[in-house]
Design a protein around this motif. Structure first.
Motif, PDB file in Angstrom:
ATOM      1  N   MET A 190       0.840  -1.176   0.000  1.00 40.26           N
ATOM      2  CA  MET A 190       0.000   0.000   0.000  1.00 40.26           C
ATOM      3  C   MET A 190       0.882   1.234   0.000  1.00 40.26           C
ATOM      4  N   LEU A 191       0.469   2.239  -0.795  1.00 37.93           N
ATOM      5  CA  LEU A 191       1.173   3.518  -0.764  1.00 37.93           C
ATOM      6  C   LEU A 191       0.292   4.527  -0.052  1.00 37.93           C
ATOM      7  N   LEU A 192       0.933   5.428   0.685  1.00 38.53           N
ATOM      8  CA  LEU A 192       0.239   6.410   1.506  1.00 38.53           C
ATOM      9  C   LEU A 192       0.665   7.814   1.082  1.00 38.53           C
ATOM     10  N   ILE A 193      -0.325   8.689   0.926  1.00 38.59           N
ATOM     11  CA  ILE A 193      -0.083  10.057   0.474  1.00 38.59           C
ATOM     12  C   ILE A 193      -0.758  11.022   1.443  1.00 38.59           C
ATOM     13  N   ALA A 194      -0.045  12.068   1.829  1.00 44.52           N
ATOM     14  CA  ALA A 194      -0.637  13.163   2.591  1.00 44.52           C
ATOM     15  C   ALA A 194      -0.915  14.305   1.624  1.00 44.52           C
ATOM     16  N   LEU A 195      -2.093  14.906   1.762  1.00 43.93           N
ATOM     17  CA  LEU A 195      -2.499  16.000   0.893  1.00 43.93           C
ATOM     18  C   LEU A 195      -2.761  17.241   1.728  1.00 43.93           C
ATOM     19  N   GLY A 196      -2.429  18.406   1.185  1.00 44.79           N
ATOM     20  CA  GLY A 196      -2.710  19.641   1.882  1.00 44.79           C
ATOM     21  C   GLY A 196      -2.694  20.823   0.942  1.00 44.79           C
ATOM     22  N   ALA A 197      -3.361  21.886   1.359  1.00 49.75           N
ATOM     23  CA  ALA A 197      -3.355  23.155   0.625  1.00 49.75           C
ATOM     24  C   ALA A 197      -3.748  24.260   1.594  1.00 49.75           C
ATOM     25  N   ASN A 198      -3.122  25.429   1.418  1.00 52.88           N
ATOM     26  CA  ASN A 198      -3.563  26.581   2.209  1.00 52.88           C
ATOM     27  C   ASN A 198      -3.623  27.866   1.389  1.00 52.88           C
ATOM     28  N   LEU A 199      -3.434  27.752   0.066  1.00 57.68           N
ATOM     29  CA  LEU A 199      -3.633  28.875  -0.839  1.00 57.68           C
ATOM     30  C   LEU A 199      -4.575  28.437  -1.944  1.00 57.68           C
ATOM     31  N   PRO A 200      -5.556  29.266  -2.298  1.00 53.90           N
ATOM     32  CA  PRO A 200      -6.460  28.867  -3.378  1.00 53.90           C
ATOM     33  C   PRO A 200      -5.734  28.854  -4.722  1.00 53.90           C
ATOM     34  N   PHE A 201      -6.192  27.990  -5.612  1.00 52.33           N
ATOM     35  CA  PHE A 201      -5.668  27.933  -6.975  1.00 52.33           C
ATOM     36  C   PHE A 201      -6.814  28.261  -7.923  1.00 52.33           C
TER      37      PHE A 201
END
Length: 195
Positions: A1-12
């Motif tokens: 299994m591969l694990l990914i963390a996702l995040g954003a704090n500026l709009p695109f």
């Protein structure tokens, strides 16, 4: 299994942060991670504190597709980040999209000694030093509630190949105050709408 963390704090492109994460996951699915499972979205304080607006964070897990390796997966994550305007100018800077490869099965990369060196790196040096290669599992995952809380939703029983701890055990070891800062994102949150 591969694990990914996702995040954003500026709009695109004036899109809500939550929409950016969902769109990025759809791109990953279309690129070959068709069985990718996404956690609920969470609002989390910017890391490090005071460095910018709050984040929307999530985690995803998928079976490793046949023939894929960690380098191919990381290259895909970087391509998707670029599609959403991600630039790498400042360590721990604000970002339109952050996709971190947290783990790739039981891979310890590039080797156990290098992993140990980054895992044990003094916190002051962590702010200014960046590895010049992929380190797996992510050497800070066990310290970060904003990674572990959503990761617990999609892979609570994944076992760290070095420590032998599950995601559930690592999360339980994180201070309660840190866990409390990772809040489920409500539909009426400002983080769901353009700012």
């Amino acid at each position: 299994m591969l694990l990914i963390a996702l995040g954003a704090n500026l709009p695109f492109a004036d899109a809500p942060l939550a929409q950016t994460l969902h769109s990025a996951v759809e791109m990953l699915r279309q690129a070959g991670l068709s069985d990718l499972r996404l956690s609920p979205l969470y609002a989390t304080p910017c890391f490090p504190p005071g460095a910018g607006p709050d984040y929307v964070n999530a985690a995803a897990a998928a079976p490793i597709p046949p023939g894929w390796d960690a380098a191919r997966t990381l290259a895909l994550l970087h391509r998707v980040e670029a599609e959403f305007g991600r630039t790498r100018e400042t360590r721990w800077g604000m970002r339109t999209l952050d996709l971190d490869l947290i783990a790739f099965g039981a891979t310890v990369a590039p080797d156990p000694a290098t992993f140990a060196a980054w895992h044990d790196l003094d916190p002051a040096r962590q702010r200014v030093e960046t590895p010049d290669r992929l380190i797996l599992p992510h050497p800070r995952m066990q310290d970060r509630a904003f990674v572990l809380v959503p990761l617990h939703d999609v892979a609570p029983d994944w076992v760290h190949p070095v420590s032998g701890q599950t995601v559930a055990a690592m999360l339980a070891a994180v201070p309660a105050a840190d866990r409390a800062e990772v809040r489920p994102l409500s539909p009426d949150s400002a983080l769901v709408k353009p700012v």
